[in-house]
Design a protein around this motif. Structure first.
Motif, short mmCIF file in Angstrom:
data_model
loop_
_atom_site.label_atom_id
_atom_site.label_comp_id
_atom_site.label_asym_id
_atom_site.label_seq_id
_atom_site.Cartn_x
_atom_site.Cartn_y
_atom_site.Cartn_z
N ASP A 1 0.83 -1.21 0.00
CA ASP A 1 0.00 0.00 0.00
C ASP A 1 0.86 1.25 0.00
O ASP A 1 0.56 2.23 -0.70
CB ASP A 1 -0.91 0.00 1.23
CG ASP A 1 -2.00 -1.06 1.17
OD1 ASP A 1 -2.24 -1.62 0.08
OD2 ASP A 1 -2.60 -1.34 2.23
N ALA A 2 1.95 1.24 0.80
CA ALA A 2 2.81 2.41 0.89
C ALA A 2 3.50 2.70 -0.43
O ALA A 2 3.56 3.86 -0.88
CB ALA A 2 3.85 2.21 2.00
N VAL A 3 4.03 1.68 -1.08
CA VAL A 3 4.72 1.88 -2.36
C VAL A 3 3.73 2.29 -3.45
O VAL A 3 4.01 3.17 -4.26
CB VAL A 3 5.48 0.60 -2.76
CG1 VAL A 3 6.04 0.73 -4.17
CG2 VAL A 3 6.61 0.33 -1.77
N GLN A 4 2.56 1.69 -3.43
CA GLN A 4 1.56 2.04 -4.44
C GLN A 4 1.10 3.49 -4.28
O GLN A 4 0.92 4.21 -5.27
CB GLN A 4 0.36 1.11 -4.35
CG GLN A 4 -0.69 1.35 -5.42
CD GLN A 4 -1.81 0.33 -5.38
OE1 GLN A 4 -1.99 -0.38 -4.40
NE2 GLN A 4 -2.57 0.25 -6.46
N ALA A 5 0.94 3.93 -3.02
CA ALA A 5 0.53 5.32 -2.79
C ALA A 5 1.58 6.30 -3.29
O ALA A 5 1.25 7.40 -3.77
CB ALA A 5 0.28 5.54 -1.30
N ALA A 6 2.85 5.90 -3.19
CA ALA A 6 3.93 6.81 -3.60
C ALA A 6 4.23 6.75 -5.09
O ALA A 6 4.64 7.76 -5.69
CB ALA A 6 5.20 6.46 -2.81
N THR A 7 4.04 5.59 -5.71
CA THR A 7 4.48 5.41 -7.11
C THR A 7 3.35 5.11 -8.08
O THR A 7 3.53 5.20 -9.30
CB THR A 7 5.50 4.26 -7.19
OG1 THR A 7 4.83 3.02 -6.88
CG2 THR A 7 6.65 4.48 -6.23
N GLY A 8 2.19 4.70 -7.56
CA GLY A 8 1.10 4.30 -8.44
C GLY A 8 1.21 2.86 -8.92
O GLY A 8 0.35 2.38 -9.65
N ILE A 9 2.27 2.17 -8.51
CA ILE A 9 2.50 0.78 -8.93
C ILE A 9 2.48 -0.11 -7.70
O ILE A 9 3.10 0.22 -6.67
CB ILE A 9 3.84 0.65 -9.66
CG1 ILE A 9 3.85 1.54 -10.92
CG2 ILE A 9 4.13 -0.81 -10.02
CD1 ILE A 9 5.20 1.60 -11.59
N ARG A 10 1.78 -1.24 -7.80
CA ARG A 10 1.71 -2.16 -6.67
C ARG A 10 2.66 -3.33 -6.89
O ARG A 10 2.39 -4.23 -7.70
CB ARG A 10 0.28 -2.69 -6.47
CG ARG A 10 0.08 -3.44 -5.16
CD ARG A 10 -1.38 -3.76 -4.90
NE ARG A 10 -1.59 -4.32 -3.58
CZ ARG A 10 -1.72 -3.62 -2.45
NH1 ARG A 10 -1.63 -2.30 -2.50
NH2 ARG A 10 -1.91 -4.22 -1.29
N PRO A 11 3.78 -3.37 -6.17
CA PRO A 11 4.76 -4.45 -6.37
C PRO A 11 4.30 -5.74 -5.70
O PRO A 11 3.49 -5.72 -4.78
CB PRO A 11 6.01 -3.91 -5.69
CG PRO A 11 5.50 -2.97 -4.66
CD PRO A 11 4.22 -2.39 -5.18
N ASP A 12 4.84 -6.87 -6.17
CA ASP A 12 4.53 -8.13 -5.52
C ASP A 12 5.61 -8.47 -4.50
O ASP A 12 6.61 -7.76 -4.35
CB ASP A 12 4.36 -9.25 -6.55
CG ASP A 12 5.62 -9.53 -7.36
OD1 ASP A 12 6.74 -9.20 -6.90
OD2 ASP A 12 5.49 -10.08 -8.47
N SER A 13 5.41 -9.57 -3.79
CA SER A 13 6.32 -9.94 -2.71
C SER A 13 7.73 -10.21 -3.22
O SER A 13 8.71 -9.95 -2.51
CB SER A 13 5.78 -11.16 -1.97
OG SER A 13 5.54 -12.23 -2.85
N GLY A 14 7.84 -10.72 -4.45
CA GLY A 14 9.16 -11.01 -5.00
C GLY A 14 10.02 -9.77 -5.13
O GLY A 14 11.23 -9.81 -4.89
N GLU A 15 9.40 -8.65 -5.48
CA GLU A 15 10.16 -7.40 -5.62
C GLU A 15 10.67 -6.93 -4.26
O GLU A 15 11.81 -6.47 -4.15
CB GLU A 15 9.27 -6.33 -6.26
CG GLU A 15 8.89 -6.62 -7.70
CD GLU A 15 7.99 -5.55 -8.27
OE1 GLU A 15 8.35 -4.36 -8.17
OE2 GLU A 15 6.91 -5.90 -8.79
#
Length: 418
Positions: free
Chosen positions: A99-113
């Motif tokens: 949620d934090a990364v998506q809020a900052a970048t607009g992209i939702r990373p998966d656990s592997g990243e």
């Protein structure tokens, strides 16, 4: 071989309408759902070290108990953490960071990243925290290390040093709070507000439900695995599962209820008699706090306050609420370690056996058998939620070490217990 599980025990049948309608019509779908579980499984199944935990048939014990089958879902090997909690706490940490990364970048990373360190520059400044009796804090600490953030865990004085050390081994700072588990919950929450940390709790309270919902959603992986592990055409007629704050029980209850309300099993929640907030709540028809020091060897279940969103499901999804004494838990640990009439010896910790202890006590009492419709055709599912997470305490209770039990398991099965 014969066995006797010491009482006393108590049972309260749910006086509210139980599963009177299709799951979700009363808002339960907003708490837990199969759709959200599919998302959780999609992430968790990709984590390094993921594999289904064993579903063990205890046919000797079933025969002695006069039921058709007892299935024991052994969570002691889950991600090497020794308990089912890895599915909940670590998954909630992942969702928080996503949620934090998506809020900052607009992209939702998966656990592997996250595991590869791709977003560590952003997440390293974040701190997660929670209170724990041992296993949940270990899971949160493991998730924090795996996905790249800091971690502070609060324990009460009754949490043993081996359990604290297991948490600290994952890089978390461990802080002691005077009082009970619920006092530690409040301290974690207050410190988080002051420091700008993120509480990753397995219990929900007024104004705090989203993260506990994610924790509970992760637990649903257990039921999904069980479905694929049962013999073709066989379904549990009865589920006996540990209480605590109610998160695991509500997750499993919701899964069976949503899957098919018409064939949902009789669902029984089992707690220590010294930490019986769910049974008290069932008697009152609303959440009630269990008073006192909550002094029980079943440390992972030493909880005095019900999780609100868990209660939302259990209040109309559970058929009955039981309590068992510490003596019953200890006897059940020894019973599993010894094996019954050819059953594989199993290493089970203090909190792992509450559900099975409840099932054995219920099956041995004719009035309770009748009330719960337990008979020779019953298929009972219990969840062994932890292994020997406190090795020294395990040895004291069982009279042998976990390794000694595993060695006998290897002799019985021809291969080492996973």
């Amino acid at each position: 071989m014969t066995f006797s599980i010491p009482g006393p025990f108590s049972m309260v049948l749910n006086t509210m309408p139980v599963r009177a309608e299709i799951y979700g019509r009363s808002g339960n779908g907003e708490v837990l759902s199969q759709e959200a579980l599919d998302t959780a499984i999609g992430e968790i199944s990709l984590w390094p070290g993921y594999s289904q935990t064993p579903l063990v048939e205890l046919d000797g014990l079933a025969a002695a108990t006069r039921v058709e089958k007892i299935f024991y879902k052994d969570e002691s090997t889950r991600f090497g953490l020794g308990s089912f909690k890895a599915l909940g706490g670590a998954y909630a940490v992942l969702r928080l960071l996503q949620d934090a990364v998506q809020a900052a970048t607009g992209i939702r990373p998966d656990s592997g990243e996250f595991a590869a360190g791709a977003h560590r520059a952003r997440t390293a400044s974040m701190t997660v925290t929670c209170a724990t009796d041992g296993n949940h804090g270990r899971s949160v600490a493991w998730g924090a290390r795996a996905f790249g953030c800091a971690c502070v865990i609060y324990v009460h004085a009754g949490v043993s040093q081996p359990r604290r050390a297991a948490i600290a081994a994952y890089g978390a700072e461990v802080r002691e709070v005077q009082g009970t588990y619920d006092d530690a919950v409040r301290k974690a929450d207050s410190d988080a507000r002051v420091n700008g940390w993120h509480v990753v709790s397995d219990t929900s309270y007024e104004g705090y439900t989203e993260i506990p919902r994610n924790v509970m959603q992760g637990y649903g992986v257990i039921a999904q695995e069980v479905q694929g592990q049962l013999p073709p055409g066989m379904r549990p007629t009865h589920v006996f599962v540990q209480g605590g704050v109610g998160g695991l029980a509500a997750s499993l209850c919701a899964w069976f209820w949503e899957a098919d309300v018409a064939s949902a099993p009789v669902f029984v929640v089992v707690e220590p008699d010294q930490a019986d907030c769910l049974q008290r709540s069932a008697r009152a028809g609303a959440p009630v706090v269990a008073p006192g020091k909550l002094d029980t060897i079943m440390a992972g279940l030493a909880c005095g306050e019900v999780s609100l969103i868990a209660w939302q499901i259990l209040s109309h999804g559970a058929d009955a609420f039981m309590t068992v004494a510490d003596e019953a838990a200890a006897a059940t640990m020894r019973l599993l370690a010894d094996g019954m009439k050819g059953d594989t010896p199993i290493v089970a910790g203090e909190s792992a056996v509450a559900g099975l202890a409840g099932a054995l006590l219920a099956a041995g009492d004719e009035k309770t058998r009748e009330a719960l419709k337990l008979n020779e055709h019953s298929v009972v599912l219990v969840i062994g939620t932890e292994g020997a997470t406190d090795p020294e305490l395990y040895r004291q209770i069982v009279g042998q070490s976990a390794e000694e039990v595993r060695q006998r398991t290897a002799v019985c099965s021809g291969a080492a217990q996973p």
